[in-house]
Design an enzyme around this catalytic site. Structure first.
Site, PDB file in Angstrom:
ATOM      1  N   ASP A 279      73.624 121.413 -20.953  1.00 46.79           N
ATOM      2  CA  ASP A 279      74.576 122.513 -20.916  1.00 46.79           C
ATOM      3  C   ASP A 279      75.110 122.686 -22.345  1.00 46.79           C
ATOM      4  O   ASP A 279      74.894 121.843 -23.223  1.00 46.79           O
ATOM      5  CB  ASP A 279      75.703 122.253 -19.906  1.00 46.79           C
ATOM      6  CG  ASP A 279      76.337 123.570 -19.435  1.00 46.79           C
ATOM      7  OD1 ASP A 279      76.240 124.572 -20.163  1.00 46.79           O
ATOM      8  OD2 ASP A 279      76.927 123.590 -18.338  1.00 46.79           O
TER       9      ASP A 279
HETATM   10  C1  BGC Z   1      77.783 127.059 -18.700  1.00 47.96           C
HETATM   11  C2  BGC Z   1      76.313 127.193 -18.354  1.00 47.96           C
HETATM   12  C3  BGC Z   1      75.691 128.264 -19.169  1.00 47.96           C
HETATM   13  C4  BGC Z   1      75.933 127.974 -20.643  1.00 47.96           C
HETATM   14  C5  BGC Z   1      75.275 128.964 -21.567  1.00 47.96           C
HETATM   15  C6  BGC Z   1      78.023 126.991 -20.195  1.00 47.96           C
HETATM   16  O1  BGC Z   1      79.373 127.141 -20.449  1.00 47.96           O
HETATM   17  O2  BGC Z   1      78.269 125.912 -18.064  1.00 47.96           O
HETATM   18  O3  BGC Z   1      76.156 127.478 -16.984  1.00 47.96           O
HETATM   19  O4  BGC Z   1      74.322 128.350 -18.870  1.00 47.96           O
HETATM   20  O5  BGC Z   1      77.313 127.987 -20.878  1.00 47.96           O
HETATM   21  O6  BGC Z   1      75.825 130.224 -21.467  1.00 47.96           O
END
Ligand code: BGC
Length: 736
Positions: A279
Site C-alpha cells: 500500500d
Molecule cells: C489506499 C489504497 C490505494 C492507495 C493508492 C492508499 O491510501 O489505502 O487502497 O490503492 O492509496 O491510491
C-alpha cells in the site's frame, strides 16, 4: 489451468494494429513472422510468460532489475530519475505501466463511469454481473491510459464501523471471494486486446481505518486462515490476480508488508504466483520486506532504492536470488496480463464512459439495491398515488449544506470531483412519475418541520437518508448523517405512507422503522443512481438485491463489542495512545471465527436484518429438497423454487452448511447461492454442489494440530432458503 498458461492462450489472438511495446512494430506482424524486435527475445509471444520474464532478466543489469521493484520506476521505462533516485534506462521493449485506483471506478480519470460501491455489487450476489463490471471498468481504464487497477478490495467486515466497508464485498468469505474472482476475471480477461491487470487489496486483517498504520491485528492462526485469508484464497484460485497489495497494519506484531505470512501463507499455502506490492507508504524496511515476500514498493522508491538494496545485499540481509525472484514475479505478471504486447494508447481518452458502460452501472445499482421492508405493498409506486413528496439532500443535484446526490455516488476520496452530476433521483423520479400520471414535490430536508409539511400534503413520501464514509476514518455510529433519523421520524409522523431510501456504506440502525411502510438500502449507487431508483420504486424492475452483511439492532450487538476488540488498546489498557509514545495499538481478534452472521447465530442474537435478507415484489416458495449422498467428495443439493406471487421476479436461493460440533465451527456457513428469475407460478429446480476439493473448503476447518485444512467425520446439516434466517429446507449427509 494456471494464469500463465491461460494468458499464453490469450496472446495467440492478437487482431488489432497495436505496437510491440517500445519497438514501433505491430504485434501481429511480429506474430505472423514468428519474430520479435532485434535484441528483445522476451517479445516472442510464442514463449510462455515464465520464459519471457527469465529472458528479459537475463538481459538486465542489477539496477535494471531493481526498477521492477518500484512502481514508478517500473511504470516509465525511459525515465531515469524518480524523486531524486537515479536508475539506468530500462531494457528495451518494455511497456509503460500505469496504475490506478480503485474498486468503484477508474480514479483520477475524467469522463469515466462511476459505478456503485463494491458493497452494492456484493448485494447483487451475481458473479456474472461482477465479471461484467470488471470488464467494463477495465475497458475504461485502458482507454484512459491505465493498465493496472488497484482492485477489487476484500475484507471481512469485522466491524460495521470500519471506514472502508463500502469498498469491500461484505462479511462472507465465499460471497466476497467469488465476486472478487469474477471481478478479477472481468478486469484481466474481459478485453483481450486492451488488457489490464488487477491488484487485489488489502492483505490482510486490515479491518479498520483508526490507527491503520499503527495498530496490530492480534489474531490466532486458524482465524487468520479461515476468515481473513480465505476470501483472498478464493480470489487467487478462481481469479488469478497479477498482484496483491499488502496492507498498512501489523499482523501479530509485524507489518503486513514485511510479515512472514506473505511467503508462508500467501505465496506458500495459498499458492499465489503473482507479485506483492505495498500500500502507499506501507513499507517500513528493506531487508525484512524483501526477505519476507514484498516484491514491489508502491509509488516512489523509499525502501527499495538501488542504494538501500545494495546496502542490504552487502549486509547479508537479502540475497541476489531474492532480488531476482521479486523482479521475476513482477515482470512475469505484467507479461502474463498482456501488458507487454498491447501498449497503452498514445493519447488517453478523457471521455471513456459510454451509454453501454453506464447501463452496466445502472444494472449494478438496480441489482444491488435491497428492499428491506414493504408493508401494505406501498411500493411499487403507481398512478394510485397522485402526489409523491421526495425529501432529502441526496435526492437532488442541488447541494444543501454541501451535500447532494454526488456526495454518496460511490466510495471515494475524490467523489465530488468524479461524480459532479449523476442522474439525480429527484429528476428521474419526476420523469417517471409523469408517465404514471403522478406529481412530484420536493423538499431538501434541511428543516424537518418544513419537510413534514411537504410530506403531509402528498399521498406518499419518499425520504432519503445518507451516511458518508470512506478511507481514513471509521464511523463512530450506525446512525444517519445530517440529522437523517430525525428527518425520517418527522416525515413518518406526517405521512402514513413513508418510504425510506438509505444511501449508506455499511449497516444502519433504524430507530423510526416501526413508523415507516417501506425501506430500501441503495448503498452508494453510482452515477446512474436516479434511473435505477426510479425503475425500482415504480416496479419497472424487481428488487433482487440481498444483504451481504448483517444489520444489527444496535452497536451493542456487534461481534467487536469490547474496547480490546475494537478500537484496540494500549499497554495501560486504555483506548488512547499513552502520551509521548508511539505504541502500537493492539486490536484483539478474540471473537475468532464468529464474524458476521456466524456471531449472531452462535450468540443467539436477533439482528435487525440478517445476512442474505431482501424482499422481492413477488414471493417465492422453496420445496422438495434432495441431498444426494457424497460421491467422491461432492454433495449435490437440489430443490424447487416457485414464484408464488402475481408478478415476475428474481429469487436468490442460498445454501448453508453446519459442520459437526467437534470442528468448533460457529453456526452455519454459506456454501452456495444462485439467482433465478421466474414468471408468476413458474417453478425451477435449483442444483448446487458442495465440492470438498474446491478452494472454498466448504466442508473444511483449519486443523491447528496438523497445520492443514481438514474434514471431520460426522453429520453435516444442510439448509436452504431465502436468507441466513429463512431456511425452510433442511437435510443432512454423513462423512465417514
Ligand atoms: C489506499 C489504497 C490505494 C492507495 C493508492 C492508499 O491510501 O489505502 O487502497 O490503492 O492509496 O491510491
Amino acid at each position: 489451468m494456471n494464469r500463465f498458461t491461460r494468458s499464453r492462450t490469450t496472446l495467440g489472438v492478437v487482431v488489432t494494429a497495436l505496437l510491440v511495446a517500445g519497438s514501433g512494430t505491430p504485434v501481429e506482424a511480429v506474430e505472423a513472422a514468428g519474430k520479435y524486435p532485434a535484441g528483445c527475445p522476451w517479445m516472442d509471444a510464442h514463449k510462455t510468460a515464465d520464459q519471457r520474464a527469465k529472458l528479459l532478466l537475463q538481459h538486465a543489469t542489477l539496477d535494471q532489475k531493481l526498477r521492477w521493484l518500484d512502481e514508478q520506476a517500473a511504470n516509465s521505462p525511459a525515465q531515469t530519475s524518480f524523486s531524486g533516485v537515479t536508475y539506468p534506462v530500462q531494457v528495451p521493449c518494455t511497456p509503460t505501466v500505469v496504475y490506478t485506483d480503485g474498486p468503484d471506478y477508474v480514479r483520477g480519470s475524467a469522463g469515466v463511469t462511476v459505478f456503485p460501491a463494491q458493497l452494492a455489487l456484493a448485494a447483487s450476489w451475481d458473479d456474472k454481473l461482477a465479471y461484467t463490471k470488471g470488464k467494463t471498468q477495465a475497458d475504461e481504464a485502458f482507454r484512459s491510459g491505465k493498465n493496472v487497477i488497484l482492485a477489487p478490495g476484500i475484507s471481512s467486515s469485522r466491524t460495521p464501523l470500519a471506514g472502508r466497508t463500502p469498498e469491500y464485498l461484505g462479511e462472507d468469505s465465499l460471497l466476497s471471494g467469488n465476486l472478487a474472482a469474477a471481478g478479477i476475471n472481468g478486469l484481466q480477461l474481459g478485453n483481450k486486446n486492451a488488457p489490464v491487470m488487477a491488484v487485489v487489496k488489502h492483505y490482510v486483517a486490515n479491518e479498520q481505518e483508526l490507527d491503520r498504520q499503527t495498530s496490530s491485528s492480534v489474531i490466532d492462526g486458524r482465524t487468520l486462515r479461515e476468515v481473513y485469508n480465505q476470501p483472498f484464497a478464493i480470489a487467487v484460485a478462481k481469479g488469478a490476480p497479477g498482484g496483491i497489495m499488502c496492507s498498512y497494519n501489523q499482523i501479530n506484531g509485524a507489518y503486513a508488508c514485511e510479515n512472514p505470512i506473505l511467503n508462508n501463507l500467501l505465496k506458500g499455502d495459498t499458492g499465489f504466483d503473482g507479485y506483492v506490492t505495498s500500500d502507499f507508504g506501507a513499507v517500513h524496511s528493506t531487508g525484512p520486506s524483501l526477505t519476507n515476500g514484498l516484491d514491489q514498493e508502491l509509488n516512489r522508491p523509499r525502501f527499495y532504492t538501488p542504494a538501500t538494496i545494495a546496502a542490504a545485499l552487502d549486509a547479508g540481509q537479502v540475497s541476489a536470488a531474492q532480488i531476482d525472484g521479486a523482479a521475476f514475479r513482477v515482470v512475469r505478471a505484467y507479461i502474463a496480463a498482456g501488458l507487454f504486447d498491447h501498449p497503452l494508447p498514445a493519447t488517453p481518452s478523457t471521455s471513456a464512459s459510454t451509454p453501454q458502460n453506464k447501463a452496466v452501472a445502472q444494472s449494478v445499482a438496480e441489482q444491488g439495491s435491497v428492499l428491506l421492508k414493504n408493508d401494505g405493498a406501498t411500493l411499487p409506486l403507481s398512478g394510485k398515488s397522485k402526489t409523491v413528496a421526495v425529501i432529502g439532500q441526496t435526492a437532488s443535484n442541488t447541494p444543501t449544506n454541501g451535500v447532494s446526490a454526488g456526495t454518496i455516488c460511490a466510495e471515494g476520496r475524490d467523489n465530488s470531483a468524479a461524480c459532479p452530476n449523476p442522474v439525480a433521483p429527484l429528476d428521474a423520479i419526476t420523469a417517471r412519475a409523469a408517465t404514471a400520471g403522478t406529481t412530484v414535490t420536493y423538499n431538501n430536508g434541511a428543516d424537518p418541520a418544513a419537510a413534514a409539511a411537504t410530506a403531509a400534503s402528498a399521498d406518499v413520501a419518499v425520504v432519503f437518508g445518507y451516511a458518508k464514509q470512506g478511507e481514513f476514518a471509521d464511523r463512530t455510529t450506525l446512525a444517519l448523517d445530517g440529522n437523517g433519523d430525525a428527518l425520517i421520524a418527522a416525515v413518518a409522523a406526517a405521512n402514513p405512507n413513508t418510504v425510506v431510501v438509505l444511501e449508506t456504506g455499511t449497516a444502519t440502525t433504524m430507530p423510526w422503522l416501526a413508523n415507516v411502510k417501506s425501506v430500501v438500502e441503495a448503498w452508494y449507487p453510482g452515477d446512474q443512481q436516479g434511473t435505477a431508483l426510479a425503475r425500482l420504486l415504480y416496479g419497472d424492475t424487481d428488487f433482487s438485491g440481498r444483504l451481504p452483511m448483517t444489520f444489527p439492532k444496535s452497536l451493542a450487538d456487534i461481534p467487536t463489542n469490547t474496547p480490546a476488540q475494537y478500537p484496540g488498546t494500549f499497554s495501560d489498557g486504555s483506548t488512547t495512545r499513552p502520551a509521548g509514545t508511539s505504541e502500537i495499538r493492539q486490536v484483539k481478534y478474540t471473537e475468532g471465527l464468529k464474524v458476521g452472521y456466524k456471531w449472531y447465530d452462535a450468540q443467539g442474537i436477533e439482528p435487525l436484518y440478517p445476512f442474505g435478507y431482501g424482499l422481492s415484489y413477488t414471493s417465492f416458495g422453496y420445496q422438495n429438497v434432495r441431498v444426494a449422498p457424497p460421491v467422491k467428495g461432492t454433495v449435490s443439493v437440489s430443490f424447487d423454487v416457485r414464484n408464488t406471487g402475481s408478478r415476475a421476479g428474481t429469487a436468490t436461493p442460498q445454501l448453508y452448511l453446519t459442520l459437526p460440533a467437534a470442528t468448533g465451527e460457529p453456526g452455519k456457513r454459506l456454501v452456495g447461492y444462485a439467482k433465478v428469475s421466474l414468471k408468476p407460478g413458474q417453478s425451477t429446480r435449483v442444483r448446487l454442489t458442495i465440492d470438498a476439493a474446491s478452494p472454498d473448503h466448504p466442508l473444511g476447518f483449519y486443523n491447528t494440530a496438523t497445520h492443514a485444512w481438514d474434514v471431520a467425520p460426522g453429520t453435516y446439516g444442510v439448509q436452504a432458503g431465502a436468507s441466513s434466517r429463512d431456511l425452510p429446507l433442511s437435510g443432512s449427509f454423513t462423512v465417514s
